[in-house]
Each structure stands twice: as structure tokens, then as C-alpha cells.
Design a protein around this motif. Structure first.
Motif, PDB file in Angstrom:
ATOM      1  N   GLU A 192      -5.130  45.569  35.264  1.00 57.53           N
ATOM      2  CA  GLU A 192      -4.119  45.762  34.228  1.00 57.53           C
ATOM      3  C   GLU A 192      -3.464  44.427  33.871  1.00 57.53           C
ATOM      4  O   GLU A 192      -3.072  43.662  34.745  1.00 57.53           O
ATOM      5  CB  GLU A 192      -3.057  46.751  34.736  1.00 57.53           C
ATOM      6  CG  GLU A 192      -2.138  47.273  33.645  1.00 57.53           C
ATOM      7  CD  GLU A 192      -0.778  46.619  33.678  1.00 57.53           C
ATOM      8  OE1 GLU A 192      -0.122  46.598  32.623  1.00 57.53           O
ATOM      9  OE2 GLU A 192      -0.375  46.102  34.732  1.00 57.53           O
ATOM     10  N   GLY A 193      -3.399  44.131  32.569  1.00 57.91           N
ATOM     11  CA  GLY A 193      -2.778  42.904  32.106  1.00 57.91           C
ATOM     12  C   GLY A 193      -3.693  41.701  32.038  1.00 57.91           C
ATOM     13  O   GLY A 193      -3.264  40.619  31.625  1.00 57.91           O
ATOM     14  N   GLN A 194      -4.954  41.858  32.411  1.00 57.75           N
ATOM     15  CA  GLN A 194      -5.863  40.712  32.484  1.00 57.75           C
ATOM     16  C   GLN A 194      -6.040  40.030  31.128  1.00 57.75           C
ATOM     17  O   GLN A 194      -6.010  38.795  31.028  1.00 57.75           O
ATOM     18  CB  GLN A 194      -7.222  41.154  33.022  1.00 57.75           C
ATOM     19  CG  GLN A 194      -8.237  40.025  33.175  1.00 57.75           C
ATOM     20  CD  GLN A 194      -9.579  40.501  33.703  1.00 57.75           C
ATOM     21  OE1 GLN A 194      -9.817  41.715  33.839  1.00 57.75           O
ATOM     22  NE2 GLN A 194     -10.471  39.573  34.014  1.00 57.75           N
ATOM     23  N   ALA A 195      -6.234  40.814  30.068  1.00 54.75           N
ATOM     24  CA  ALA A 195      -6.492  40.237  28.751  1.00 54.75           C
ATOM     25  C   ALA A 195      -5.267  39.482  28.232  1.00 54.75           C
ATOM     26  O   ALA A 195      -5.378  38.365  27.712  1.00 54.75           O
ATOM     27  CB  ALA A 195      -6.898  41.339  27.772  1.00 54.75           C
ATOM     28  N   ALA A 196      -4.081  40.091  28.380  1.00 54.16           N
ATOM     29  CA  ALA A 196      -2.866  39.425  27.914  1.00 54.16           C
ATOM     30  C   ALA A 196      -2.624  38.135  28.687  1.00 54.16           C
ATOM     31  O   ALA A 196      -2.189  37.123  28.116  1.00 54.16           O
ATOM     32  CB  ALA A 196      -1.673  40.370  28.066  1.00 54.16           C
ATOM     33  N   MET A 197      -2.899  38.153  29.988  1.00 51.83           N
ATOM     34  CA  MET A 197      -2.764  36.941  30.789  1.00 51.83           C
ATOM     35  C   MET A 197      -3.714  35.862  30.305  1.00 51.83           C
ATOM     36  O   MET A 197      -3.360  34.672  30.251  1.00 51.83           O
ATOM     37  CB  MET A 197      -3.024  37.264  32.268  1.00 51.83           C
ATOM     38  CG  MET A 197      -1.935  38.074  32.933  1.00 51.83           C
ATOM     39  SD  MET A 197      -2.428  38.721  34.561  1.00 51.83           S
ATOM     40  CE  MET A 197      -2.734  37.208  35.465  1.00 51.83           C
TER      41      MET A 197
END
Length: 809
Positions: free
Chosen positions: A661-666
């Protein structure tokens, strides 16, 4: 001569407060007694007026470390002529005292741990009133040994003498123990067979880590997996066995100096790393810094930060003193589940991951994972300051309360708030059981009787409620918090989403739960933390949250009070192809964004533009997704900025399918951080459009993101770098915040939601808003992500109850 009865609430149990009072009173020649009860501490003290005044002054000025007087009430009594001052046994009443978190090993205990002449030399469970387990071993209040998991360890004569002596540092240190009477270490194999005990178990563990083995170690609040941070094979095996291909691992270092060799450590970072909370701190790892043999690419892939911490238990200190190099120390659990707290449970669940188990026989009541802190650099008028922001609130911080003031509220009606679905936490309001006492005042000043201070306890991070193990833990924590305080909350606040486990929990236990909209809760949590009572402009950006209209929100500007909100602006909705699947596959978001631009010709246009995104789909997937988009089959609408980040990550070919979760935004954030220095100093941005044609009186302003995506596509055609595009995208989001803020009539801005975990976005938003003279607030003591939702729900629930109570007066 005068006699006073003093009731004190706050952090006054488990810190050596009673011996402090005893020493102070006897030094001043006062008589009387001090006693724990479930509301805090009660003191009766008798003496001359001038000595009593000095007693009061020093009581608040010379508090033991970790102590905090939240409320003090005073009653005048008749003198009875006591001849001495004494410490009395605890008294049982309805509970309202605050619970202290688990604390890192103090310097005094650390000195004894490595002193060959000390009787606790190399004893891995050394502690005192200044450090050691608290919340993780507490079963009920007051905080006395029989009410903890240490009750079955009978004190030896030497420990008993320390425990009973008011002048000793271990006077009434409830977890007090030594090698003769306390918990013991053992090393087990994968079947739970003992291989070694005591110090030998510790040394075999050190050897196993050096040999590249994975060891599950039972610590303060649960198990951790340890592997050598210099051993690529061992780290790879841990990733494979734990099914965690990309998510960063935390590192445990032997010393601050060792961290400084690998990371940029500011004064504020060092202060937090060495604090009694001892959390994981995210620190920059300079690309030009050689990390000796540290396997950085395997530990935190494509990440400019390392999550690091220092030893916080005696066991950690002993192990790291032998290893003398960093280890990966990550949560001892199956992926997505709470950390294991029982050694036999660990053997059953984790034997497919761990080669060995280093265990002990001190029971843990509840799982308490490591907290995570991020350091922000806040710039204003030519000056900068570093401020901490919790991203995960657990060990060292939970369950410390957030205190708010609610006008005209009857505090005998507590509220249980059950949070959201991801990053679950639970909040409980504590009834004010001092309200019947006269002459009450806060330690910070006079108390306004038209406003009652309310403590809202916020539990530790529990995890995501999409598996049975976390749901069981959630249920246990919700029940145990109420049991500790001997209350049954008649009101339960929950999210509006009908399918959340937490919502169903509330509906099963009360006829009319207090439903709180997800993003309202985000803003309310920050308002509660900062004691904001006037309307604010709340900017709530996250992945998705159930909206009041039944659609999925996530890019919201809201005029907000603790009671209500009005949606001022939102991002133009777009489709999530496949619903929840789009959360895990940024490529689905990207194709939905392109569909809004190109319609049925999306694939042809994608091929013409040679976009990497279109290559991420098979021909069969193209056909299926085209039909889903054209017929709006399982394509719910969302206004989410978090999903917009996902779409940009896919368009830039940073992440097509996420593994956490959150990998793409990071990935988009880290691309932005990697942009050239000159670009970062003077970033350009993309155009955006504020649609006012769809803005009748009660309909929010619509922020059209299409010009942003069109700008990204143009830059891709011009072969502009990923980092420059990511920087322009970030700056555009800041520009949007500024544009809406300037259109509102409010001078106070609150930034919250998971998107504001993004360090660059948050720092730049704060800086530019403050340049325009906006008072700007963001979460610091409570996570901006869904870990803060429960606090916001509790604050909204209390505010609505107060409004209702006032309406029927």
C-alpha cells in the motif's frame, strides 16, 4: 497548620511518583500519606502554610522524568496530627488514570546491565521506575504488580527490599526482576525444542545472525525478525519467506554513531532516536555515501530513506553489543497480520519464516509494534525548524491521550471510536471522575467550568482489518480498553462505509452508531490534536474514503468544525476500473484517466503516443477493460488524490502493479526528490481548471485534473525526465491548495490524510500557505493516515453529543 487533600491525574503511575512525593514531603517536614488509585494519585499532607506552598511548587516543577500532571484538585481538611509521612497501598475506584507507554532502557539501568559487579549484569529484563514495559504488560488499573503479567514472578529478598524502599529507584517498579526471580531467555528451534537458555541462548542467537539465519526474537511488545543487514542472501530469504518483495525493512543499529555513518542525522533526529520512545525514524541516505557492507538496495529498494532505530530493551542492547553492526529488525508476523506476542503462537505461525526463536517467559498482554516518525523541515520567513510527525503510533506513544476541550459536555457518557479499515486504531474517551470536586484547576492554568477537558486514548497501530487475525486483535483491544477503565461505552463512532469490519462491529453493538464521514474524521483528528475549535478549511487527501453521497472521496476541501463539514471543493471524479483491484494496480487508474481524455480510442492513442502504460495490458485485458469503462461495469467514481498519484506513477512507468500500500505514490515522491537542485528551487507546474459552471450554492467547486494529465503526456513526448515531471506534478498540487485557500473566507488551514505523509508535498504546502499568512496545521502526535481516523471520530462524536445536550437544555 493546614491539612490538604490533593487529587492528581495525568501520567503519575509507573514513573516513581509516590517515592518522589514521599521524599519531597519528608524533606520539608510534612506529614500525611500518598496513595495510588484508579484515577491517579491521592495525597493528604499536613504542615505549615509556607511549607505546603513550597511542596506545591516543587510537586509540579520537579516531576520525575516521563511524569505529567494534567489535573490537580485541592480540598482543605481538618488537621489530624500525623507524626510521619507514609506511602499507602493502592485504592480501588472507578478508573480514569492515564496509562504510560512502554519505555526504552534508561541510562542508569544500561550502566548496571554492563557492570560486571552489578547483580543484574547481562540480565536482559532489567528495568526500574524510569524504563521498561508498562502498557504491554498491564491487565487492569491501578498499575500495581498483581495487575500485570509480572504477578506470577515472586520477588526474591533482594528485589523485595528494593521494591519496598521509598528511597530506591526501583521502589514499586512493577516489572522489577533479577536473574534469581525474573523472566528467563531460551532459544528454540523451528519445532519449539529448547537449544539453549540464559546467556548461552543470547550468544547462540548472535552466532546464528552472523551465519545468515533468520531469528524471531520476542521483545517488548511482540516478535521481530532479525537478519544481518550486511548479508544479501539472508535479506533475500526473509523477503521471499515473508512474501514482501519491495516494502522497506527497518534497521536496528548498535549506536547513534553507527547510524551517522550511513544516514544524515540532524540534532532533532538524534533527539528522537535516543528518546524514551525510541521509535523508527526515517532518515535520508545520501546517494554519495558509502554504506560499508549495508545491503541498501535490498533493505529499502528505490527509496532515498532508511528507517532506523536504536536498541530500546536490555535484550536489544546485549545482542547489539555483541553483533556491533546493523540488523534488519522487522515485524514478526505473517504479512498483513498483527505481530505475534506468544512464543507458541509464533512457532505455529512463523516457523516457515524463522530458523530460530529467541523467546522469554514474560507474557505480553497486547501486541505493540514499533512507532515510525518522519522529520519535516518547516521553513518560514527565512528560518527553518525540524518537526516530528508520527506515521505509525505504537510503542513509546500509545496509549497516551489527546486532550480536547468540549463545552458543556457530560463526561459520564464515554465514546468508543473504532476507526477505519486500513491502519486500524481504536479511541476511547475517558470519563472525568474529578468533576464533583471543588477548586479544580489544570496544571497549565485555570480551568474554565464551561469547558471540560476530555482525554481521548488512542490505541496502538493494529494493522489492516482485511484478515481474521487483525480483526480478532481489534476486538480484543476494543474490549480490553473498556475493561481497564471499567466502562462500557454506550456510544460508538464509526466510518460511514457499510462494508468495513469496524462499521459492522459498531452496528452489532449499538442501535444507532455515530457515523462520521472519513475525511471529516481526518480533519477533526488534527483539530483535536491542536485544540482548534473555530471553523477551518480542511484539505483531506488520501486513497479513498466513503463519501456522504455514496461515492468514493479522496481529494477534498472542507469547511470543517468538530461537529459538521461542508464540501467546498473536490477533484473531478474518475473511474476505478475493477474497484478495489485498481488500488493495487496503478495501471488501471492510468487507463481510466486516459479514457476520460480519449474515450473509446484510448488504446489507439496510447499506442500512437508510445506510452508504457498500454504495454502493461494484454489484448484480452484491453478488450475487457474497454467494455468495463464503456458500460461503467464495476467502475466506481472517485475524487481521490491518492489514486491520482497512482495514475501518474503508471504513466511515468514507475509502478504498474503495487506489492504494498502506498508504493506508487512513494515512487512519484521519490522521483520528485531526485529532481535536479535548480529545478527544485524554481519548480514549474501544470495547468489546472476550476470548474465554476457546476457550482450552485450547495455544490462544491470542481478541480479538473485533465489539463494536468495532458501536460504530463506532452512532457513524456518531449522526453522530459521522470523526476522533472514528478516535481511539476507535486508543485501543481501545491498550487491547487493555494488557489482554493485564497478563495475561501477562512484563515486557518488543516492538512491531513494519507497523501500528506508525502514529505515534499507537506513541507511545500506549509511553506507557501504561511507565506500567504494562513495559519497552517498538520498532524504531528497522531498519524495523518488512517491511523488517526479513530481520534477524529471520537472528537466528532463528543462534539455532536455536546450539541445535542445543549439543544435539550
Amino acid at each position: 497548620m493546614l491539612r490538604q487533600q490533593i487529587h492528581i491525574s495525568g501520567i503519575v503511575q509507573g514513573i516513581g511518583f509516590r517515592p518522589f512525593v514521599y521524599r519531597l514531603a519528608t524533606a520539608l517536614g510534612l506529614t500525611g500519606w500518598v496513595q495510588n488509585d484508579t484515577q491517579g494519585v491521592v495525597i493528604e499532607v499536613e504542615g505549615t502554610i509556607d511549607r505546603l506552598q513550597e511542596f506545591h511548587d516543587r510537586l509540579q516543577q520537579d516531576l520525575p522524568c516521563h511524569g505529567f500532571i494534567q489535573r490537580l484538585t485541592l480540598t482543605i481538611l481538618d488537621c489530624i496530627g500525623d507524626t510521619q509521612f507514609e506511602i499507602r497501598s493502592s485504592q480501588a475506584k472507578a478508573a480514569s488514570t492515564l496509562i504510560l507507554p512502554d519505555l526504552a532502557t534508561c541510562p542508569a539501568c544500561l550502566g548496571e546491565l554492563f557492570d560486571p559487579n552489578d547483580r543484574r549484569y547481562r540480565y536482559p529484563f532489567i528495568n526500574c521506575t524510569h524504563c521498561g514495559p508498562r502498557y504491554s504488560i498491564l491487565q487492569r488499573l491501578p498499575y500495581d504488580r498483581p495487575h500485570t503479567t509480572m504477578r506470577d514472578f515472586v520477588l526474591c529478598d533482594a528485589c523485595r527490599a528494593e521494591y519496598d524502599h521509598p528511597q530506591d529507584r526501583r521502589f514499586h517498579a512493577q516489572p522489577i526482576a533479577c536473574p534469581d526471580c525474573g523472566p528467563q531467555l531460551a532459544l528454540w528451534d523451528q519445532q519449539g525444542n529448547p537449544l539453549a537458555t540464559g546467556d548461552a541462548a543470547l550468544m547462540v542467537t548472535v552466532a546464528a545472525v552472523r551465519q545468515g539465519k533468520i531469528v524471531a526474537i520476542k521483545g517488548l511488545g511482540g516478535f521481530q525478525f532479525w537478519v544481518d543487514a550486511y548479508n544479501a542472501t539472508a535479506i533475500g530469504q526473509l523477503r521471499q519467506r515473508k512474501h514482501r518483495p519491495d516494502k522497506p525493512f527497518a534497521l536496528l543499529y548498535p549506536s547513534l554513531a553507527a547510524i551517522q555513518e550511513d544516514c544524515q542525522v540532524s540534532d532533532r533526529s538524534a533527539q528522537i532516536l535516543t528518546s524514551p520512545a525510541a521509535p523508527i525514524v526515517l532518515l535520508p541516505h545520501p546517494r554519495d555515501r558509502t554504506c560499508s557492507n549495508l545491503q541498501k538496495a535490498l533493505i529499502a529498494p528505490h527509496n532515498p530513506y532508511l528507517g532506523v532505530m536504536l536498541p530500546y530493551t536490555p535484550l536489544h542492547h546485549l545482542l547489539m553489543a555483541e553483533l556491533r553492526s546493523p540488523v534488519v529488525a522487522t515485524s514478526g508476523n505473517l504479512s498483513g497480520e498483527p505481530i505475534c506476542i506468544d512464543e507458541w503462537e509464533a512457532v505455529r505461525q512463523l516457523s516457515s519464516i524463522a530458523d530460530y526463536f529467541l523467546v522469554h517467559d514474560r507474557p505480553i498482554v497486547r501486541p505493540v509494534d514499533d512507532s515510525v516518525v518522519q522529520i519535516l523541515t518547516v521553513r518560514e520567513t527565512g528560518q527553518s525548524s525540524e518537526q516530528a510527525m508520527l506515521l505509525r503510533r505504537a510503542r513509546g506513544y500509545a496509549p497516551l491521550p489527546i486532550t480536547i476541550n468540549i463545552p458543556a459536555l457530560n463526561l459520564d457518557s464515554p465514546v468508543l471510536a473504532v476507526g477505519g479499515h486500513l491502519k486500524s486504531t481504536i479511541a476511547l474517551t475517558i470519563p472525568d471522575r474529578f468533576s464533583d470536586l471543588e477548586n479544580d484547576f489544570l496544571s497549565e492554568g485555570s480551568c474554565n467550568h464551561d469547558s471540560n477537558p476530555v482525554n481521548i486514548l488512542l490505541s496502538q497501530h493494529l494493522g489492516d482489518l482485511d484478515n481474521t487475525a487483525t480483526a480478532i486483535t481489534f476486538h480484543a483491544i476494543a474490549e480490553s480498553l473498556q475493561q481497564i477503565y471499567e466502562i462500557h461505552a454506550p456510544k460508538i463512532a464509526c466510518d460511514l462505509h457499510p462494508d468495513y469490519f469496524s462499521t459492522r462491529y459498531a452496528q452489532d453493538r449499538t442501535i444507532a452508531p455515530l457515523g462520521v464521514q472519513h475525511h471529516h474524521a481526518h480533519i477533526a483528528a488534527c483539530m483535536a490534536e491542536h485544540q482548534l475549535s473555530q471553523p477551518v478549511l480542511g484539505v483531506a487527501w488520501d486513497g479513498t474514503g466513503y463519501g456522504a453521497d455514496g461515492t468514493l472521496w479522496g481529494g477534498e476541501f472542507m469547511i470543517t468544525t468538530l461537529t459538521d463539514f461542508q464540501r467546498l471543493a473536490k477533484f473531478k471524479p474518475f473511474r476505478l476500473v475493477g474497484g478495489e483491484k485498481a488500488v493495487r494496480e496503478p495501471r488501471r487508474v492510468a487507463i481510466a484517466l486516459l479514457y476520460e481524455l480519449f474515450g473509446a480510442t484510448v488504446w489507439e492513442q496510447g499506442d500512437t503516443l508510445d506510452l508504457p502504460i498500454v504495454k502493461a495490458f494484454t489484448e484480452q485485458e484491453r478488450s475487457v477493460f474497454s467494455q468495463m469503462l464503456q458500460r461503467s461495469i464495476n467502475c466506481p467514481l472517485t475524487s481521490s488524490v491518492g489514486r491520482l498519484f497512482d495514475g501518474v506513477a503508471s504513466l511515468l512507468d514507475l509502478v504498474q502493479i503495487s506489492t504494498f500500500e502506498g508504493q506508487a505514490a512513494m515512487a512519484v515522491e521519490f522521483a520528485c526528490v531526485a529532481s535536479p537542485i535548480e529545478d527544485a528551487r524554481h519548480p514549474s507546474s501544470y495547468p489546472f481548471h476550476l470548474d465554476q459552471t457546476l457550482n450552485p450554492q450547495d455544490v462544491p467547486l470542481v478541480i479538473d485534473w485533465q489539463p494536468i494529465v495532458q501536460g504530463v503526456l506532452k512532457d513524456l513526448q518531449r522526453s522530459v525526465s521522470q523526476s522533472t515531471i514528478a516535481l511539476k506534478f507535486h508543485q501543481t498540487l501545491v498550487d491547487i491548495i493555494l488557489a482554493i485557500a485564497q478563495r475561501s473566507d477562512l484563515s486557518t488551514i488543516v492538512l491531513s490524510g494519507g497523501c500528506f505523509q508525502n514529505k515534499w508535498l507537506l513541507e511545500q504546502s506549509i511553506q507557501h500557505l504561511r507565506k500567504l499568512r494562513f495559519q497552517t496545521y498538520w498532524p504531528q502526535k497522531v498519524p495523518p493516515n488512517d491511523g488517526g481516523i479513530a481520534l477524529g471520530q471520537a472528537a466528532v462524536g463528543l462534539s455532536r453529543l455536546a450539541r445535542y445536550a445543549k439543544s435539550i437544555e
